[in-house]
Enzyme design. Structure first.
Site: not given
Ligand SMILES: *Cc1c(COP(=O)(O)O)cnc(C)c1O
Length: 446
Positions: A143, A214, A239-240, A405
């Protein structure tokens, strides 16, 4: 309606009946009731922004109007505000194989990565035999924020960031005398591919390197065992799959063997051994408490705590292992139905088919450059996934393709949703709906 399409519809109906049965037999089915989900929406983007738990609005309102409004500054003690970074950290611990008191909840994933990667680099520098260890190894397609943070720290401290493809990691580590830190994201944000945390951590340790993982796309989606994998440092996102709300605080963890010796670069008063003694000299707090920097964002953290509590509601039903089992059943069904009904429309599966190698999302590439328009057409029908642009390497070659996705948050996605989503996808592709110009305007956030 001609005969062929009647038969086609019958087959579709039977498949749907089967999914309704799967939902009826799903031990986690009632958890969906804990979420606000808009009518007519099939939300397949919980991997990017988790859905809103029903309890959150009331809890946040109470924090604002009662704890802040009435309790004022007393609430730091009376409402337990000051303990929140540890309390919420302790709740996250059980999901990722950490122990009580080892996780702090604070700041963003990017900032926490800065702290723990810095701590790892300083440990590597202090090690007496390791003057030649000056490489941070990561994956080329990690990322971007993770890579940017690593680039910045490497520049500041005389390290080199070496990026390789995922399949080259083990060979790099085998000849890794110069590697100081292996920094990876456990589940890939594009492909959903899962790294073998235990194996790679072992390989890194074998050449004297530390590991930083991560867990942005892992925490709350699949079981992680930081202690069993003997990881050195970890960070993750609120927040995921933790459903903490937009910009929710993130978390950070350091193995106890490092927690009392590590130096984190953002020394702030909340990470001080005695913040309210107000001494001019910084003395780090015990263990991972020193990873805190400034005053915790209480309102955001209250929303995050609610998100984590909602996830923990799955505990009596099998917890994270049951969630993982359902998420795999959902993503397998999606792949199977796309294989069956969307063949020949230009989609190619990018995610691994093998369960052990896939996180909680499924990604496809699209044959034309208009993958973005396909996703917009789906969103217009109420099926919300997302699009991630590919990028060209410096020599202009497409190094990474555009992708569509689809995330399957097992707390609130049903089998019937998967069926309906694939039906919409087939109709968008078959009818070339995505060719409409209204689907081609790109917003800032994709
Ligand atoms: C989502 C995500 C982040 C987000 O970082 P922020 O600091 O919250 O913007 C970081 N790393 C990975 C791998 C992610 O998936």
């Amino acid at each position: 309606m001609n005969q062929v399409s009647e038969i086609h519809d019958d087959v579709q109906l039977n498949v749907k009946d089967e999914q309704q049965m799967q939902d009826a037999q799903d031990p986690l089915r009632d958890l969906r009731e804990l979420f606000v989900l808009p009518d007519g929406v099939i939300y397949l983007d919980g991997n990017s922004l988790g859905a809103l738990p029903k309890a959150t609005a009331d809890i946040v309102a109470k924090v604002v109007s009662v704890q802040w409004g009435q309790g004022l500054i007393k609430s730091w003690n009376d409402a337990g505000w000051i303990e929140m970074p540890h309390r919420v950290g302790d709740k996250i611990a059980s999901l990722i194989g950490a122990r009580q008191g080892e996780i702090i909840c604070a700041d963003s994933t990017s900032v926490n990565l800065f702290k723990v990667l810095h701590a790892a680099l300083m440990l590597a520098k202090q090690s007496p035999h390791d003057a030649q260890k000056r490489i941070v190894l990561s994956e080329r397609e990690n990322f971007p924020t993770d890579l940017y943070i690593a680039q910045s720290l490497c520049k500041q401290h005389g390290f080199e960031l070496k990026l390789v493809d995922a399949h080259q990691l083990q060979a790099e580590l085998a000849n890794g005398d110069r590697i100081a830190v292996l920094m990876l994201t456990h589940v890939h944000y594009r492909s959903g591919a899962v790294h073998d945390m235990l194996l790679l951590t072992k390989a890194a340790h074998a050449v004297g390197a530390l590991t930083v993982w991560d867990l942005a796309h892992s925490a709350g989606a699949l079981p992680v065992d930081l202690h069993a994998s003997n990881v050195d440092f970890a960070v993750g996102c609120g927040y995921k799959y933790l459903n903490g709300g937009p910009g929710a605080p993130a978390f950070a963890w350091a193995h106890p063997r490092h927690a009392n010796v590590m130096e984190q670069p953002l020394n702030g008063w909340m990470g001080h051994a005695a913040p309210f003694v107000f001494t001019p000299e910084y003395v780090p707090a015990e263990g991972s408490h020193r990873l805190l920097c400034g005053t915790p964002p209480i309102i955001s953290m209250a929303a995050l705590e609610c998100g984590v509590d909602t996830l923990l509601a799955a505990k009596p039903l099998g917890g994270i292992h049951a969630l993982r089992k359902k998420s795999l059943a959902l993503s397998n069904l999606f792949i199977e139905l796309v294989d069956k009904t969307c063949a020949g429309f230009g989609l190619s599966l990018l995610s691994p088919r093998e369960d052990l190698k896939r996180g909680s999302q499924v990604s496809y590439t699209f044959e034309s450059i208009d993958g973005y328009a396909v996703m917009q057409a789906l969103i217009a029908r109420g099926v919300i996934g997302d699009f991630r642009a590919g990028y060209k390497s410096v020599d202009g070659v497409m190094a990474s393709p555009d992708i569509l996705r689809f995330g399957f948050a097992p707390l609130y996605i049903r089998f019937v949703d998967v069926h309906r989503a694939v039906n919409h996808l087939r109709e968008v592709l078959e009818g070339k709906e995505w060719k409409q110009s209204r689907f081609k305007n790109r917003s800032i956030v994709t």
